[in-house]
Enzyme design. Structure first.
Site, PDB file in Angstrom:
ATOM      1  N   SER A 126       0.772  -1.112   0.102  1.00 23.50           N
ATOM      2  CA  SER A 126       0.124  -0.145   0.110  1.00 23.50           C
ATOM      3  C   SER A 126       0.782   1.152  -0.022  1.00 23.50           C
ATOM      4  O   SER A 126       1.791   1.342   0.553  1.00 23.50           O
ATOM      5  CB  SER A 126      -0.895  -0.043   1.245  1.00 23.50           C
ATOM      6  OG  SER A 126      -1.912   1.126   1.201  1.00 23.50           O
ATOM      7  N   GLU A 144       0.098  18.314  -7.178  1.00 29.00           N
ATOM      8  CA  GLU A 144      -1.185  18.411  -7.873  1.00 29.00           C
ATOM      9  C   GLU A 144      -2.029  17.716  -7.348  1.00 29.00           C
ATOM     10  O   GLU A 144      -3.184  17.397  -7.732  1.00 29.00           O
ATOM     11  CB  GLU A 144      -0.653  18.226  -9.429  1.00 29.00           C
ATOM     12  CG  GLU A 144       0.136  19.299 -10.245  1.00 29.00           C
ATOM     13  CD  GLU A 144       1.480  18.649 -10.062  1.00 29.00           C
ATOM     14  OE1 GLU A 144       1.697  17.676  -9.311  1.00 29.00           O
ATOM     15  OE2 GLU A 144       2.265  19.176 -10.450  1.00 29.00           O
ATOM     16  N   SER A 145      -1.648  16.947  -6.108  1.00 31.77           N
ATOM     17  CA  SER A 145      -2.597  16.265  -5.459  1.00 31.77           C
ATOM     18  C   SER A 145      -2.053  14.701  -4.811  1.00 31.77           C
ATOM     19  O   SER A 145      -1.171  14.715  -4.243  1.00 31.77           O
ATOM     20  CB  SER A 145      -4.061  15.904  -6.024  1.00 31.77           C
ATOM     21  OG  SER A 145      -4.704  17.168  -5.995  1.00 31.77           O
ATOM     22  N   CYS A 171      -5.211  18.016  -9.801  1.00 36.44           N
ATOM     23  CA  CYS A 171      -5.688  19.326 -10.058  1.00 36.44           C
ATOM     24  C   CYS A 171      -4.869  19.838 -11.296  1.00 36.44           C
ATOM     25  O   CYS A 171      -3.568  19.663 -10.867  1.00 36.44           O
ATOM     26  CB  CYS A 171      -5.761  20.284  -8.781  1.00 36.44           C
ATOM     27  SG  CYS A 171      -6.610  19.295  -7.487  1.00 36.44           S
ATOM     28  N   HIS A 228      -2.764   0.232  -4.313  1.00 39.47           N
ATOM     29  CA  HIS A 228      -2.904  -1.080  -3.151  1.00 39.47           C
ATOM     30  C   HIS A 228      -2.893  -2.261  -4.167  1.00 39.47           C
ATOM     31  O   HIS A 228      -3.476  -2.359  -5.059  1.00 39.47           O
ATOM     32  CB  HIS A 228      -4.275  -0.996  -2.465  1.00 39.47           C
ATOM     33  CG  HIS A 228      -4.438   0.458  -1.895  1.00 39.47           C
ATOM     34  ND1 HIS A 228      -3.806   0.599  -0.691  1.00 39.47           N
ATOM     35  CD2 HIS A 228      -5.000   1.537  -2.102  1.00 39.47           C
ATOM     36  CE1 HIS A 228      -4.249   1.858  -0.144  1.00 39.47           C
ATOM     37  NE2 HIS A 228      -4.656   2.474  -1.208  1.00 39.47           N
TER      38      HIS A 228
END
Lengths: 129, 129
Positions: B57, B64-65, B85, B70
């Site tokens: 994980s 940008e985010s 974004c 996983h």
């Protein structure tokens, strides 16, 4: 899960949030950490940062997967993702707490199964509030 | 974006992955970091951990985010999220690279708008491969 999915992914959008709260990196971090605790997650670590010129982005890595947040204080919007594996996680506790913490007027919550067996189509479930 | 969304969220499911690759934390991390670079993201930091007894994980926090992964090596499945974004991010470059890197036989890709204005319903778009 019934469709054989290995993961559960909740996507929430909060509107009408208090810009002073969702524009404050430390406040958003503390809310997300408390939300993770409330949903029974085991916190591994967290990373939060502030956008230029405003907005907060962050991830809480939990033993059961992750919770992420992105905020746009200039629009009063916060997007939250809770990706979890295992039946012990209760995202609704975190979602309720965050609505209050963000000072949100309204939220919309969607859910989609992840880690689906090959050939099983994902379905987006829009939760009624 | 046309519907006023502030963010773009890609969800990809890879099937038939090489369990030796997707069960290896360091391998998954390097693939995700290279994928982030290929899609023009600015990497802020990353966190990866191994589940007990297996599975990886991890999250790459980008300016940008974020991008998250996983894996379930025992099923040959890897789930990838790319939340971005701004128009400069090209998720498709990362998605193609990861398919090859994971040794995946098949992938399915979905997209949903995030940070939507209040009252605008989110729509799940299933991409044709």
């Amino acid at each position: 899960m019934e469709n054989g999915a290995l993961g559960r992914h909740i996507m929430a959008e909060y509107h009408g949030c208090d810009p002073l709260v969702i524009g404050d990196k430390d406040a958003v971090r503390l809310l997300m950490l408390e939300g993770a605790r409330l949903m029974n997650a085991t916190i591994v670590t967290d990373v939060f940062h502030t956008f230029n010129p405003h907005g907060v982005s962050g991830v809480v890595v939990i033993a059961e997967s992750h919770a992420a947040v992105h905020t746009w204080p200039e629009r009063g919007i916060a997007s939250v993702d809770i990706f979890s594996c295992g039946a012990n996680i209760k995202p609704s506790a975190a979602l309720d707490f965050l609505k209050q913490g963000f000072g949100a007027g309204r939220r919309s919550v969607m859910e989609i199964s992840r880690g689906l067996p090959e050939g099983v189509a994902a379905e987006l479930i829009v939760k009624k509030e």
